[in-house]
Write an enzyme that holds these catalytic residues in place. Structure first.
Site, PDB file in Angstrom:
ATOM      1  N   VAL A  95       0.750  -1.172   0.164  1.00  0.00           N
ATOM      2  CA  VAL A  95       0.007   0.149   0.093  1.00  0.00           C
ATOM      3  C   VAL A  95       0.949   1.217  -0.024  1.00  0.00           C
ATOM      4  O   VAL A  95       1.713   1.345   1.077  1.00  0.00           O
ATOM      5  CB  VAL A  95      -0.852  -0.115   1.321  1.00  0.00           C
ATOM      6  CG1 VAL A  95      -1.773   1.081   1.177  1.00  0.00           C
ATOM      7  CG2 VAL A  95      -1.714  -1.351   1.271  1.00  0.00           C
ATOM      8  N   HIS A  99       3.206   3.270   6.336  1.00  0.00           N
ATOM      9  CA  HIS A  99       2.610   2.708   7.517  1.00  0.00           C
ATOM     10  C   HIS A  99       3.616   1.730   8.352  1.00  0.00           C
ATOM     11  O   HIS A  99       4.612   1.036   7.578  1.00  0.00           O
ATOM     12  CB  HIS A  99       1.355   1.749   7.128  1.00  0.00           C
ATOM     13  CG  HIS A  99       1.806   0.709   5.852  1.00  0.00           C
ATOM     14  ND1 HIS A  99       1.927   0.876   4.772  1.00  0.00           N
ATOM     15  CD2 HIS A  99       1.863  -0.706   6.098  1.00  0.00           C
ATOM     16  CE1 HIS A  99       2.109  -0.028   3.813  1.00  0.00           C
ATOM     17  NE2 HIS A  99       2.217  -0.824   4.641  1.00  0.00           N
TER      18      HIS A  99
END
Ligand code: AMP
Length: 142
Positions: A95, A99
């Protein structure tokens, strides 16, 4: 580019939130390595770690540390915690929104990183010195 994490942060996709402030949010990973797997993300939708400002980067680590302790205290099975970031596609980032994974570990849980055979042969000190020198030079450049 709009990612699933941007949709989650904008309230356009579901998520199970653990934390949110003006810079950082944390929610449960949809496909946990172990129960209790949390993702810590900046609100700002940047892809790579170096694109983040220092304050947000620092906040991410503070939140990850607090969540790590919270997981240990939560009653969720946890013998250790991994903090893991895939920074770039070749590093395994799927993604393209920064993160930090925070997930509980249990002895024998089957999770692991795979090493190439060359990993087991230590490089000569000269190679380490050369790499250190290259990185020092890059650190010092504006
Ligand atoms: P990475 O491979 O480091 O980019 O990790 C991406 C993580 O995002 C994976 O652990 C996925 O399970 C997780 N993920 C993908 N879609 C969602 C979603 N809709 N909600 C929560 N986590 C997600």
């Amino acid at each position: 580019m709009s990612t699933i994490f941007k949709k989650i942060l904008d309230g356009e996709a579901p998520a199970s939130f653990v934390y949110r402030d003006d810079r950082v949010a944390a929610f449960m990973d949809i496909q946990p390595v172990n129960p209790g797997h949390v993702l810590v993300v900046p609100i700002e939708p940047v892809e790579l770690l170096h694109e983040l400002d220092d304050d947000t980067c620092g906040r991410m680590m503070q939140v990850a540390r607090a969540i790590s302790l919270a997981i240990r205290r939560s009653g969720i099975p946890c013998e250790g915690v991994n903090l893991l970031m895939a920074d770039g596609e070749a590093a395994g980032q799927e993604v393209p929104h920064v993160h930090l994974h925070v997930f509980p570990r249990l002895a024998g849980d089957g999770f692991g990183l795979k090493f190439a055979p060359r990993y087991y042969k230590l490089p000569p000190r000269a190679d380490l010195d050369a790499a250190a020198s290259q990185i020092r030079a890059a650190l010092e450049s504006p």
